[in-house]
Enzyme design. Sequence first.
Site, mmCIF file in Angstrom:
data_model
loop_
_atom_site.group_PDB
_atom_site.id
_atom_site.type_symbol
_atom_site.label_atom_id
_atom_site.label_comp_id
_atom_site.label_asym_id
_atom_site.label_seq_id
_atom_site.Cartn_x
_atom_site.Cartn_y
_atom_site.Cartn_z
ATOM 1 N N ASP A 66 -84.317 91.556 -29.200
ATOM 2 C CA ASP A 66 -84.965 91.338 -30.493
ATOM 3 C C ASP A 66 -85.821 90.073 -30.337
ATOM 4 O OD1 ASP A 66 -85.700 90.614 -33.049
ATOM 5 O OD2 ASP A 66 -83.707 90.879 -33.919
ATOM 6 N N VAL A 67 -87.127 90.212 -30.447
ATOM 7 C CA VAL A 67 -87.999 89.059 -30.161
ATOM 8 C C VAL A 67 -87.873 87.946 -31.195
ATOM 9 C CG1 VAL A 67 -89.699 90.390 -28.822
ATOM 10 C CG2 VAL A 67 -90.053 90.056 -31.299
ATOM 11 N N ASN A 93 -96.291 92.184 -27.331
ATOM 12 C CA ASN A 93 -96.862 93.218 -28.177
ATOM 13 C C ASN A 93 -95.965 93.650 -29.334
ATOM 14 O OD1 ASN A 93 -98.226 96.079 -28.540
ATOM 15 N ND2 ASN A 93 -96.138 96.502 -27.849
ATOM 16 N N TYR A 159 -99.215 90.218 -43.049
ATOM 17 C CA TYR A 159 -99.481 90.758 -41.703
ATOM 18 C C TYR A 159 -100.682 90.050 -41.082
ATOM 19 C CZ TYR A 159 -100.567 94.216 -38.034
ATOM 20 O OH TYR A 159 -100.840 94.840 -36.824
ATOM 21 N N LYS A 163 -101.144 87.714 -37.662
ATOM 22 C CA LYS A 163 -102.059 88.068 -36.569
ATOM 23 C C LYS A 163 -103.136 87.006 -36.354
ATOM 24 C CE LYS A 163 -100.078 91.929 -35.337
ATOM 25 N NZ LYS A 163 -99.442 92.047 -34.007
ATOM 26 N N THR A 194 -100.798 105.438 -32.907
ATOM 27 C CA THR A 194 -99.430 105.175 -32.417
ATOM 28 C C THR A 194 -98.442 105.592 -33.515
ATOM 29 O OG1 THR A 194 -99.263 102.990 -33.414
ATOM 30 C CG2 THR A 194 -100.263 103.081 -31.229
HETATM 31 N N1 NAD Z 1 -101.418 100.759 -34.154
HETATM 32 C C1 NAD Z 1 -102.403 100.018 -34.602
HETATM 33 O O1 NAD Z 1 -103.360 100.525 -35.179
HETATM 34 C C2 NAD Z 1 -102.390 98.529 -34.395
HETATM 35 C C3 NAD Z 1 -103.571 97.834 -34.641
HETATM 36 C C4 NAD Z 1 -103.611 96.470 -34.406
HETATM 37 C C5 NAD Z 1 -102.493 95.827 -33.919
HETATM 38 N N2 NAD Z 1 -101.345 96.521 -33.716
HETATM 39 C C6 NAD Z 1 -100.224 95.780 -33.162
HETATM 40 O O2 NAD Z 1 -99.900 96.337 -31.921
HETATM 41 C C7 NAD Z 1 -98.523 96.149 -31.624
HETATM 42 C C8 NAD Z 1 -97.888 97.467 -31.226
HETATM 43 O O3 NAD Z 1 -98.058 98.369 -32.287
HETATM 44 P P1 NAD Z 1 -97.870 99.941 -32.138
HETATM 45 O O4 NAD Z 1 -98.879 100.534 -33.014
HETATM 46 O O5 NAD Z 1 -97.809 100.325 -30.701
HETATM 47 O O6 NAD Z 1 -96.470 100.069 -32.879
HETATM 48 P P2 NAD Z 1 -95.147 100.921 -32.627
HETATM 49 O O7 NAD Z 1 -94.409 100.841 -33.909
HETATM 50 O O8 NAD Z 1 -95.476 102.237 -32.027
HETATM 51 O O9 NAD Z 1 -94.395 100.055 -31.513
HETATM 52 C C9 NAD Z 1 -93.879 98.786 -31.794
HETATM 53 C C10 NAD Z 1 -92.694 98.536 -30.887
HETATM 54 O O10 NAD Z 1 -92.182 97.217 -31.178
HETATM 55 C C11 NAD Z 1 -90.756 97.296 -31.226
HETATM 56 N N3 NAD Z 1 -90.226 96.211 -32.049
HETATM 57 C C12 NAD Z 1 -90.324 96.063 -33.398
HETATM 58 N N4 NAD Z 1 -89.656 94.974 -33.794
HETATM 59 C C13 NAD Z 1 -89.152 94.405 -32.670
HETATM 60 C C14 NAD Z 1 -88.369 93.246 -32.438
HETATM 61 N N5 NAD Z 1 -87.956 92.455 -33.437
HETATM 62 N N6 NAD Z 1 -88.040 92.939 -31.159
HETATM 63 C C15 NAD Z 1 -88.441 93.736 -30.147
HETATM 64 N N7 NAD Z 1 -89.153 94.864 -30.307
HETATM 65 C C16 NAD Z 1 -89.516 95.184 -31.561
HETATM 66 C C17 NAD Z 1 -90.471 98.663 -31.821
HETATM 67 O O11 NAD Z 1 -89.149 99.091 -31.551
HETATM 68 C C18 NAD Z 1 -91.527 99.514 -31.119
HETATM 69 O O12 NAD Z 1 -91.065 100.005 -29.888
HETATM 70 C C19 NAD Z 1 -97.937 95.495 -32.883
HETATM 71 O O13 NAD Z 1 -97.891 94.095 -32.691
HETATM 72 C C20 NAD Z 1 -98.941 95.851 -33.953
HETATM 73 O O14 NAD Z 1 -98.925 94.927 -35.017
HETATM 74 C C21 NAD Z 1 -101.263 97.861 -33.947
#
Ligand code: NAD
Length: 255
Positions: A66-67, A93, A159, A163, A194
């Site tokens: 857990d980060v 990430n 959020y 960021k 995703t």
């Molecule tokens: N999908 C998008 O459009 C988008 C756009 C910009 C930024 N992001 C960012 O990209 C990153 C990845 O997003 P994604 O879309 O792949 O999401 P996702 O939900 O598919 O994956 C996120 C992963 O983070 C893990 N996670 C969540 N909380 C955690 C914690 N406390 N400790 C460890 N792991 C944890 C989850 O279990 C999951 O495997 C995130 O930081 C998100 O904010 C996503």
Amino acid sequence: MSVTYDFRGKTAFVTGASSGMGLATARAFAASGAAVGLADIDAGAVEAAAQELTDAGHQALALVCDVTDEDQVAAAVDRTVQAFGRLDAAFNNAGIMPPPTDAADENADQFDRVQAVNLRGIWASMKHQLRHMRAQGSGAIVNCSSLGGLVGNPGRAAYHASKHGVIGLTKSAALEYGPRGIRINAICPGTIHTPMVDTMIAAGELDRGQAEKGQAIDRLGTPEEIAQAVLWLCSPGAGYVTGIALPVDGGYTAQ
Ligand SMILES: NC(=O)c1ccc[n+]([C@@H]2O[C@H](COP(=O)([O-])OP(=O)(O)OC[C@H]3O[C@@H](n4cnc5c(N)ncnc54)[C@H](O)[C@@H]3O)[C@@H](O)[C@H]2O)c1
């Protein structure tokens, strides 16, 4: 044409590695020859992701982490270095997206939780990666920001604050560690297809058609396109790049 990277003999560490762009990046590092530490809070999913990579003949380690807990982050980074002997690249990430809310109604616990995962989690990850990279005198870190690190959006203040914070953390650390052979950059994904975005679409928080129209490249991005950008930033091809916040957003922030 396909772009390939050569990370043979190198070690990469990815948080949020069992889903979306973290999983795509862990796969891409492994396919490029790196040994990969996969860290995620979801035990079953991260074990399955690491198993997929080892079954394909790669070196991979599942790390339940857990980060928001600095001790867990330190242990996950240390275990990766113990297993593979070094740390060359990291993609910090792991992140969460809370439901949208009027800023006047934002719940304090929700605000704190978003900062704990999206900002403090990256702070802790980077801190413990830098301890190894500092001793090694080399390394490249990519922190996951968002288009939400560059612009605002109604209903998304907490959020976007997290960021924007990631970019400040990245720029300051990049200046500190550039002279010591370590590059630190942020990536700012646009709307990427995703599970996180599928959840937002299913909840009625995001209209897919509108999201696609919101960028010059008229579609959602793919997790693999983010992985390609992360690998480039960690590669010698980006050897003179540090302290940037790279939009990979189909043109969203060009408007
Ligand atoms: N999908 C998008 O459009 C988008 C756009 C910009 C930024 N992001 C960012 O990209 C990153 C990845 O997003 P994604 O879309 O792949 O999401 P996702 O939900 O598919 O994956 C996120 C992963 O983070 C893990 N996670 C969540 N909380 C955690 C914690 N406390 N400790 C460890 N792991 C944890 C989850 O279990 C999951 O495997 C995130 O930081 C998100 O904010 C996503």
